[in-house]
Design a protein around this motif. Structure first.
Motif: not given
Ligand code: NAD
Length: 347
Positions: A96, A318, A323, A327, A341, A345
Motif C-alpha cells: 500500500h 493504515f 481505511q 492512500e 477505497k 483500502h
C-alpha cells in the motif's frame, strides 16, 4: 497492533529528524532514520519493518517494491505530495502507498513568487554586488510584474494560491489544466495559447508519463521572446537541453528552477569543493538569468510540521483502521478515488 509499529525512514535530513521526533511523541512508533536513499541496494535496511517512509528522490521501482514485500514491509508512506517516483501500478495488490496530499501549498506558491521577483528584479545579482560594496546599478534593470500575463499550468492547491498572489501584483492570469475546475473565475486556455500569450509561465501540475518534457524545443518555439519560466513542480516537465538552448538563443529571458530532471543525485547535498559532473546543470547555473534552488519550495516550519503530522497519522490510520484517507493507487490517480477505497483500502 500490540507491538510497536516499526518504520524505516530513508533520505533523512536533520530537519526531518527534528520535526518527526517531536510528532512521534504522540505515537511512539519505533523509527529508524537512514541518511541513504531507498534503492535496490538499500532495501535490505527495511527488513522487519512494517512501513518505510520516503521522500521525492527515493526511487521505488519494481525491484524495490519486490524487495520491500520480501522483507515484510506493508506500507510505503511518502512524506511528500507527488508520487511520480513510485511504480504505482506495479505496487497494486502488493504494497500500500500513502501520501501527504497537502502540507503547505502556500510554501510552494510563495517560493515560486520569491523566485520570480528575485529574477525579474535581479536581486540575486544585487545581493552579491552590495556584499562586495559594489553599489553600481548597471545591468540590474528589471521589469514590472503589473500588467504582465502569467500562464499557470496546473490549477490545483498550489496553482490557485499562486494565481491569487499574481493577481495581487496586478498581473493578468491565464491557465491550463487537464481537468479544469468550473466556475472558479480562472480563464482557461489551450496549452498552445498559453505558450503564445504568456510573459511568465509557472508549472504547478504533477509529472505524468504524458506531460514529461512538455517544455521542449517545439513548445519553446511557440513562446514569447523573453518569457520567464518557473518550475517548482517536477524537473522532468522541462527538457533541460531544450531549456538551455532556448536560453542560449536569447528566446527564454529567464528561468527559475526549484526542481531539475536529474536532481536526485545532486540536490539536497553539499557539492561545494567538488567537480559537478552534470554539464547541463552546471551550464544552467552559470547563466546570469537562471536561478536554481535545491527543491526548497516546501521548506517552511509550517510545512515540516504538517508533513510530520500527516505522515504519522497516515501510518497510524493504515495499521489501526480499515481505511486510510490518503492512500493512493494507480486507479485513484486516474479518477480521484477507486471504488475499493470507498469501502476500505485500495485493495
Ligand atoms: P494538486 O493535485 O492540488 O493540483 C494539481 C493540478 O494539476 C490539478 O488541478 C490537476 O487537474 C492538474 N493536472 C493534472 N495533470 C495535468 C496535466 N497533465 N497538465 C496540466 N495540469 C494537470 O497538486 P498541488 O498540491 O497543487 O501540487 C502540484 C505539484 O507541485 C505536485 O504534483 C508536485 O509535483 C509539486 N510540488 C513541489 C514541491 C516543491 O517543494 N518544489 C512541493 C509540493 C508539491
Amino acid at each position: 497492533m500490540d507491538q510497536k509499529i516499526k518504520i524505516a525512514f530513508f533520505d533523512v535530513k536533520e530537519y526531518d529528524r527534528q520535526s518527526f521526533q517531536v510528532e512521534n511523541q504522540n505515537y511512539l512508533f519505533d523509527i529508524i532514520y537512514y541518511d541513504t536513499k531507498l534503492s535496490e541496494d538499500t532495501v535490505l535496511l527495511a527488513d522487519g519493518c512494517d512501513a518505510v517512509c520516503v521522500f521525492v528522490n527515493d526511487l521505488i521501482n519494481e525491484a524495490v517494491i519486490d524487495g520491500l514485500v520480501k522483507h515484510g514491509v506493508r506500507l510505503i508512506a511518502l512524506r511528500c505530495a507527488g508520487y511520480n517516483n513510485v511504480s504505482i501500478e506495479y505496487a497494486y495488490e502488493k504494497i500500500h502507498v500513502v501520501t501527504v496530499p497537502a502540507y503547505s501549498p502556500y510554501a510552494v506558491a510563495e517560493h515560486a513568487m520569491a523566485l520570480l521577483l528575485t529574477s525579474v528584479r535581479r536581486i540575486h545579482k544585487a545581493y552579491i554586488r552590495t556584499k562586495d560594496f559594489n553599489f553600481s546599478l548597471n545591468g540590474l534593470t528589471g521589469f514590472d510584474l503589473h500588467g504582465k500575463t502569467v500562464g499557470v499550468v496546473g490549477t490545483g492547491k498550489i496553482g490557485k494560491i499562486f494565481i491569487d498572489i499574481c493577481r495581487g501584483f496586478g498581473m493578468r492570469v491565464i491557465a491550463y489544466d487537464k481537468f479544469p475546475s468550473k466556475d472558479n473565475g480562472i480563464e482557461y486556455v489551450s496549452l498552445d495559447e498559453l505558450w503564445e500569450r504568456s510573459d511568465i509561465i509557472s508549472f504547478h501540475c504533477p509529472l505524468t508519463s504524458e506531460n514529461k518534457h512538455m517544455v521542449n524545443a517545439h513548445s519553446i518555439e511557440k513562446m514569447k521572446k523573453g518569457v520567464v519560466i518557473i518550475n517548482t513542480s517536477r524537473g522532468a516537465l522541462i527538457d533541460s537541453d531544450a531549456l538551455l538552448d532556448g536560453i542560449k538563443q536569447r528566446k527564454i529571458g529567464a528561468s527559475c528552477l526549484d526542481v531539475y530532471e536529474e536532481e536526485s543525485d545532486v540536490f539536497f547535498h553539499d557539492f561545494s569543493g567538488h567537480i559537478v559532473s552534470d554539464d547541463v546543470l552546471a551550464r544552467l547555473i552559470s547563466m546570469p538569468n537562471v536561478i536554481v534552488t535545491s527543491h526548497q519550495a516546501f521548506l517552511t516550519n509550517e510545512a515540516l510540521q504538517n508533513i510530520a503530522q500527516t505522515t504519522l497519522k497516515n501510518i497510524e490510520q493504515f495499521f489501526s483502521e480499515k481505511q486510510c484517507d490518503n492512500e493512493i493507487c494507480y486507479k485513484c490517480a486516474k479518477i480521484g478515488s477507486c471504488s475499493p477505497k470507498q469501502r476500505g483500502h485500495c485493495f
